[in-house]
Every structure is written in C-alpha cells, then in structure tokens.
Motif scaffolding. Structure first.
Motif, mmCIF file in Angstrom:
data_model
loop_
_atom_site.group_PDB
_atom_site.id
_atom_site.type_symbol
_atom_site.label_atom_id
_atom_site.label_comp_id
_atom_site.label_asym_id
_atom_site.label_seq_id
_atom_site.Cartn_x
_atom_site.Cartn_y
_atom_site.Cartn_z
ATOM 1 N N HIS A 286 -34.219 -31.563 50.234
ATOM 2 C CA HIS A 286 -35.565 -31.502 49.655
ATOM 3 C C HIS A 286 -35.834 -32.478 48.520
ATOM 4 O O HIS A 286 -37.010 -32.702 48.204
ATOM 5 C CB HIS A 286 -35.835 -30.075 49.149
ATOM 6 C CG HIS A 286 -35.747 -29.034 50.215
ATOM 7 N ND1 HIS A 286 -36.718 -28.867 51.176
ATOM 8 C CD2 HIS A 286 -34.783 -28.113 50.485
ATOM 9 C CE1 HIS A 286 -36.368 -27.877 51.992
ATOM 10 N NE2 HIS A 286 -35.200 -27.407 51.587
ATOM 11 N N SER B 131 -36.087 -35.965 46.122
ATOM 12 C CA SER B 131 -36.457 -37.370 46.312
ATOM 13 C C SER B 131 -35.198 -38.232 46.385
ATOM 14 O O SER B 131 -34.115 -37.826 45.946
ATOM 15 C CB SER B 131 -37.327 -37.843 45.146
ATOM 16 O OG SER B 131 -36.567 -37.856 43.939
ATOM 17 N N ALA C 197 -37.642 -24.380 49.554
ATOM 18 C CA ALA C 197 -36.553 -25.268 49.146
ATOM 19 C C ALA C 197 -35.396 -24.475 48.551
ATOM 20 O O ALA C 197 -34.222 -24.731 48.838
ATOM 21 C CB ALA C 197 -37.068 -26.295 48.134
ATOM 22 N N LEU D 256 -39.772 -32.299 39.755
ATOM 23 C CA LEU D 256 -40.143 -31.540 40.940
ATOM 24 C C LEU D 256 -39.185 -31.849 42.087
ATOM 25 O O LEU D 256 -38.873 -33.013 42.355
ATOM 26 C CB LEU D 256 -41.581 -31.885 41.353
ATOM 27 C CG LEU D 256 -42.142 -31.142 42.566
ATOM 28 C CD1 LEU D 256 -42.337 -29.663 42.261
ATOM 29 C CD2 LEU D 256 -43.469 -31.784 43.003
ATOM 30 N N SER E 85 -43.089 -23.441 42.749
ATOM 31 C CA SER E 85 -42.498 -24.766 42.928
ATOM 32 C C SER E 85 -41.073 -24.768 42.382
ATOM 33 O O SER E 85 -40.695 -23.890 41.595
ATOM 34 C CB SER E 85 -43.340 -25.829 42.210
ATOM 35 O OG SER E 85 -44.662 -25.864 42.724
ATOM 36 N N GLY F 262 -38.983 -31.341 46.112
ATOM 37 C CA GLY F 262 -39.823 -30.980 47.244
ATOM 38 C C GLY F 262 -41.298 -31.017 46.881
ATOM 39 O O GLY F 262 -41.705 -31.644 45.901
ATOM 40 N N GLU F 263 -42.109 -30.321 47.644
ATOM 41 C CA GLU F 263 -43.556 -30.330 47.446
ATOM 42 C C GLU F 263 -43.996 -29.255 46.465
ATOM 43 O O GLU F 263 -43.325 -28.236 46.289
ATOM 44 C CB GLU F 263 -44.265 -30.103 48.788
ATOM 45 C CG GLU F 263 -43.971 -31.134 49.844
ATOM 46 C CD GLU F 263 -44.679 -30.810 51.148
ATOM 47 O OE1 GLU F 263 -45.835 -30.327 51.096
ATOM 48 O OE2 GLU F 263 -44.081 -31.021 52.211
ATOM 49 N N GLU F 264 -45.155 -29.494 45.851
ATOM 50 C CA GLU F 264 -45.753 -28.479 45.002
ATOM 51 C C GLU F 264 -46.031 -27.212 45.807
ATOM 52 O O GLU F 264 -46.455 -27.269 46.962
ATOM 53 C CB GLU F 264 -47.068 -28.988 44.394
ATOM 54 C CG GLU F 264 -46.886 -30.111 43.391
ATOM 55 C CD GLU F 264 -48.208 -30.507 42.744
ATOM 56 O OE1 GLU F 264 -49.253 -29.886 43.083
ATOM 57 O OE2 GLU F 264 -48.209 -31.438 41.923
ATOM 58 N N ASN F 265 -45.770 -26.074 45.189
ATOM 59 C CA ASN F 265 -46.028 -24.754 45.781
ATOM 60 C C ASN F 265 -45.180 -24.455 47.019
ATOM 61 O O ASN F 265 -45.441 -23.489 47.727
ATOM 62 C CB ASN F 265 -47.518 -24.588 46.127
ATOM 63 C CG ASN F 265 -48.408 -24.799 44.922
ATOM 64 O OD1 ASN F 265 -48.049 -24.440 43.801
ATOM 65 N ND2 ASN F 265 -49.573 -25.394 45.139
ATOM 66 N N LYS F 266 -44.168 -25.281 47.267
ATOM 67 C CA LYS F 266 -43.263 -25.043 48.401
ATOM 68 C C LYS F 266 -41.832 -24.812 47.909
ATOM 69 O O LYS F 266 -40.866 -25.026 48.625
ATOM 70 C CB LYS F 266 -43.287 -26.242 49.365
ATOM 71 C CG LYS F 266 -44.649 -26.518 49.983
ATOM 72 C CD LYS F 266 -45.043 -25.436 50.962
ATOM 73 C CE LYS F 266 -46.420 -25.731 51.582
ATOM 74 N NZ LYS F 266 -46.408 -26.938 52.419
ATOM 75 N N GLY F 267 -41.734 -24.389 46.658
ATOM 76 C CA GLY F 267 -40.416 -24.268 46.042
ATOM 77 C C GLY F 267 -39.547 -23.166 46.606
ATOM 78 O O GLY F 267 -38.320 -23.288 46.636
#
Length: 571
Positions: free
Chosen positions: A139, A141, A285, A275, A226, A277-282
């Motif tokens: 997840h 970067s 992850a 962060l 997140s 992964g994506e915002e609100n997809k924590g």
C-alpha cells in the motif's frame, strides 16, 4: 528440560502433510528447494535453542520498564534482537527487491512457531515488523518503500500497529485520532492509542508506527479512516534517524504476562506522519498487516504450547509418585493413565494446530505464486481458524501443563505458569477469537460457502482413499465432514445474529475436522502404523467426537441468549 525447537516435526508436516512441495514447484518459490528449507529450519532451530530460549525467564523476571521516556528492555533482549537481525530472520518472506529472502510464507510461519516457543516476549517484536513490511509492500508509495522497507527488513528498525483507543476497543470505526494536512504532503497526527506492543525499545535504531486516524472532512465510521506512517525519529536526507517526532510513550501496561514485551499507551501531539495508501481507505490497508499477523499469532499459540508440553513431559518422566502399571510399579508419573492421557492429548492437539496453521500458510503461498482465486479463498477461510484454534490450544495446553506438574505447576519458580500467563493474550489480540469466528461465519461464507465446499470435498476424498488401510479412522473423519457440510448449509440459511451466536463452536468444529484430516494424512505418510498412527487414533477417538456437541451449539441460534436480559444475568 531446556526448550528444543521441533525442527524435525515441522519438516515432517511441511514435506508430508501440508504439501510444501507444491509451493516450491512453482516458479515463484523454485529456489526454496528441500535442501534450502531444511537448512533454514535447522539454523532457525539453533538460534531458538542457543540464543532465544535462554531469554525466556529473563523477560518474565526482569520486565521492560519506562525510564525517562525511554523503554528499557529485559536483559539479553538487545543481543537476541541483534541475532535476529544479523541472521536475516525478520525479512525471511519479504521481497528481495528491498533486501528480503523472498522465501515462502510457510517457512516463515514455521520459524515464527519455533521462535515463539523459545521466547514469545521477544518474538512479538519481529512479528509486528513483518506485518508492517507486508502492509507497506502492498500500500505505500514508492518513496516510503525505498526509505523504510530496507531498514525494517534488515531489523535495524521495528514496526508497530496503532488501532485501539480507550473509548473504541474493537470498534475501530469509533476512533477519534485526527490527521490534519500540513500542506507539504505530511500530516499532523493528534490522539491517543492503547495496547501498542513494542511501542519503543532502547535497542532499536528507530521505531515506525502505523497509525489509524481520521482526516478533518472524513465520513463517519470505518469508511472515514486513513492510515499514516509515523517514525519515532524522522529520517533525514541521508535516511538516518533524525529529530524526535512529536510522540511519546505515556505509560506501560501492567500485564498478566509477556512482561518482557512492552505494551504502551501512546500519545501523538501533532506528530508528523505520511499517508499510506488512499485517503479513507486506511482500514483495508491495515487489514493487510492484521491478516499477516493473525496467522503469525496463531503460530505464537502453537509455539508456546510446544514449550509448555516439552516442560510437562520432562517433569512427568522425572517425577516419581505412587504405584504405576508400568515396569516395577514405582515408575515416573508419566506412567499413570491420566498423566499419559494429558500428555498424549497435548501432543495430538499441538500437531493438529500446527498442521492447520501450515496448511493456511501453504494456501497463502499458492495464492501468491499462482494468482488463483481458489487458493486465495482457501487462505482467507483458514486464517480465522488457524488464529483462533492455534491460540486456544496454546492456552489449553499451557493450562494442562500446569496440571501435569501438580502443585509445583502453581509455583512460579518452575516456570510452568509463565507459559499460560504469556499466551493468554494471544486469544485476544489481532481480533479476539470471537471476532475470528464471526468473520468465519460472516465474510468467509459470503461466497455462498464455495471455499468450505471445496475443502469438505477434499477431506472426504482423502478419507475415502485410505479406508482400506485405516477404515475406522477414515470413517470417522468422513462422517465428521458430512456433519460439517450440514451445519454449513444451516449457517448459510440463517441471519447474522443466529450465525454469530454459534460462531465460536462452529469454528472449533471446523478445527476438529481439519485436525482429524491432517492426523490421518500424517498416519498414512508414516505407513499407516507406528507412533503417528497411534497419535492419530488418539485424536480421532478422543478429540474429533467433540464436533457433534459443538455443532449442536452452533445451530442453537440466538433466541435463547437474548431471552435473558442484562438484569436477568445480574440477578
């Protein structure tokens, strides 16, 4: 008797029971030849016996402590961690792209099992780091991977997971920790987390926290969570740990056991985070890390069960008391029928739990190697069973170990009680075993039971194939599979509350069936005779029959539970 890693037992299960060969036959894991696997297990066994096992009592008698904001660890733990790092054990299954060995998860699970038996308190440190490696690999970067993964895999830095808050407990969606954008790609994290294992250690160059938090405009509940990475010391341009982050260990929990493994309350006061992964997809992850940890925690229970069994067996063979039916009638207590029953049951249960966990690991490896959905579904189905049954057996075998010792088991100096105190929490963390069971009857049956049907078909076919050699054992396993088939059909026809009410006995019934199936496979691998067949007969005759009573409980529904109000329960 000092702990001895069960290297040969693990090798037998991998080679002859759970099918590690099909994993190493894939291009993805072709380098993990039988010779390589044997060498890995052998070297891990030596590390356990010579380095980790001597630390077991030190962690209990000289707990970790908080001193001027720094967690001071138990004597010898720094040297033990250094041996783990220098041997490359943290990154056993991690990708070679960042310095890992890239070996099968099955071997990593087997090594975690043995290390847990040697010294569970220290082993929890690399276990969490391995879970974080998994989460970042999937997840994070590329920049985060490049900076953090080599350090984590090398064992120079360690990782934690930060989910639980005082007001939320297992309801992660109720968390209040806030993450506010700093405008430069980083975030300021403010909040408090509890039950953070290995939140700090004086022997770690850096500690990396994965923290669940909520952005200011996030939707409510679990849909608005997140995941952020927060290092204890923020790395500089050269990657070396630099300035201290705005986070601290508030206190260490006073625990029933695992005294050498510090569990902290953590405070974040505008700490700098990145962060993942994506915002609100924590939550998704973080579940990558938790799923990795759930199998690993199952192996922790198995490892402690092994250590408790070894000590109980040694005591029973040395302690002489009363007349026995063996030899001259004045032998060791191992020759009393009830003590023999306890020890044989302990051994049979450990085999079943270990084989289930390694079967789950094989499914994970086959999913990774082939990308086939059926393997992924099997791994998902087996994970809650491996976690719950492995840790339940850890507690039950450790308790039985005290019983074998008699009064001496209740005396702390023998060390028998430490196994029970240490392993008890394993049924609670990474999702309580009740939550594991609810996951099994909920999400893991959401495919209409397809993964369950495939597994039942395989078990029944295996039983049919050995009827001519071991008819009575094969018949019992086949009949139990049919009972599970009917119970699974019943579960699929019920609403969730009725499923949840019977989830725990349903999961245990599955574990009983899988244990019988795998014991039968071991008996056949040994030629249908000898000690393994005798052990399979004990399990199938004495433990497998529990499935009938368990399934009766599983199908009882929820109505009778809710017929009692909280006032009735208090009366």
């Amino acid at each position: 008797m000092p702990y001895r890693a069960p290297v040969e037992e693990v090798r037998f299960i991998c080679e002859h029971v759970v099918g590690l060969g099909q994993v190493t036959a894939t291009p993805r894991f072709a380098e993990a030849t039988p010779d390589v696997a044997a060498a890995i297990l052998s070297e891990a066994g030596k590390l356990c016996d010579e380095v980790l096992a001597p630390l077991q009592r030190a962690g209990d008698l000289h707990p970790a402590r908080l001193e001027n904001g720094v967690v001071r660890t138990s004597p010898g733990f720094a040297e033990g961690q250094r041996a783990l790092a220098e041997g490359g054990w943290v990154g056993l299954a991690a990708s070679p792209d960042h310095g890992g060995m890239g070996l099968p998860q099955t071997l990593a699970a087997a090594v975690n099992d043995m290390m847990s038996g040697a010294c569970l308190a220290l082993q929890t440190n690399p276990l969490l780091t391995q879970g974080q490696i998994e989460a970042l690999t999937h997840h994070a970067s590329d920049a985060i991977k490049a900076l953090y993964l080599p350090k984590l895999i090398a064992g120079a830095w360690s990782g934690t997971m930060n989910l639980t808050e005082p007001q939320a407990g297992s309801d992660v969606g109720a968390l209040r920790t806030v993450a506010r954008p700093n405008g430069d790609g980083t975030y300021a994290i403010t909040g408090q987390k509890i039950y953070i294992t290995w939140a700090d250690a004086d022997f770690m160059e850096n500690v990396v926290h994965l923290v669940l938090a909520r952005l200011p405009d996030a939707p409510p509940g679990s849909r608005g969570i997140s995941l952020f990475l927060l290092p204890r010391n923020i790395p500089g341009a050269d990657g070396a740990p630099g300035v201290a982050n705005r986070l601290r260990v508030v206190s260490l929990e006073h625990k029933m056991g695992l005294h050498g493994s510090p569990t902290a309350v953590m405070q974040y006061d505008g700490a700098t985070g990145w962060l993942v992964g994506e915002e609100n997809k924590g939550l998704a992850a973080m579940f990558t890390m938790m799923n990795n940890a759930r199998l690993a925690v199952g192996t922790q229970g198995i490892g402690v069960a092994e250590a408790a069994y070894q000590q109980a067996l040694a005591y029973a063979t040395e302690r002489r008391q009363g007349a026995t039916p063996v030899g001259d009638g004045s032998g060791a207590i191992v020759d009393h029928a009830d003590v023999r029953r306890m020890l044989a049951t302990m051994k049979a249960e450990i085999f079943a739990a270990r084989a289930i966990a390694l079967s789950c690991a094989v499914a994970i490896d086959m999913s990774t190697a082939t990308g086939e959905a059926d393997w992924a579904a099997r791994a998902a189905f087996l994970t809650p069973i491996a976690k719950a049954f492995g840790t339940d057996i850890g507690v039950e075998v450790a308790s039985e170990g005290i019983q074998v010792h008699g009064g001496m088991g209740y005396v702390e100096e023998t060390g028998a009680a430490q196994f029970l105190r240490d392993v008890r929490v394993a049924t609670i963390y990474e999702g309580t075993n009740g939550i594991q069971a609810m996951d099994l009857v909920g999400r893991k049956l959401a495919d209409g039971g397809e993964a369950a049907w495939r597994l039942l078909e395989e078990i029944e076919q295996a039983a049919e194939a050995v009827r001519r050699v071991l008819p009575e054992l094969a018949g019992e396993v086949w009949a139990a599979a049919e009972s599970l088939r009917e119970a699974t059909e019943w579960m699929l026809s019920q609403d969730l509350e009725d499923r949840f009410a019977g989830a725990v006995p349903f999961l245990r019934a599955w574990a009983r069936l899988l244990g019988g199936h795998l014991h039968l496979a071991a008996a056949m691998a040994a030629g249908g005779a000898g000690p393994r067949t005798a052990l399979a007969r004990i399990y199938i005759a004495r433990r497998l029959p529990e499935h009938a009573a368990l399934l009766a409980q599983a199908r009882a529904g929820a109505a009778d539970l809710y017929a009692l109000s909280p006032d009735d329960l208090a009366a």
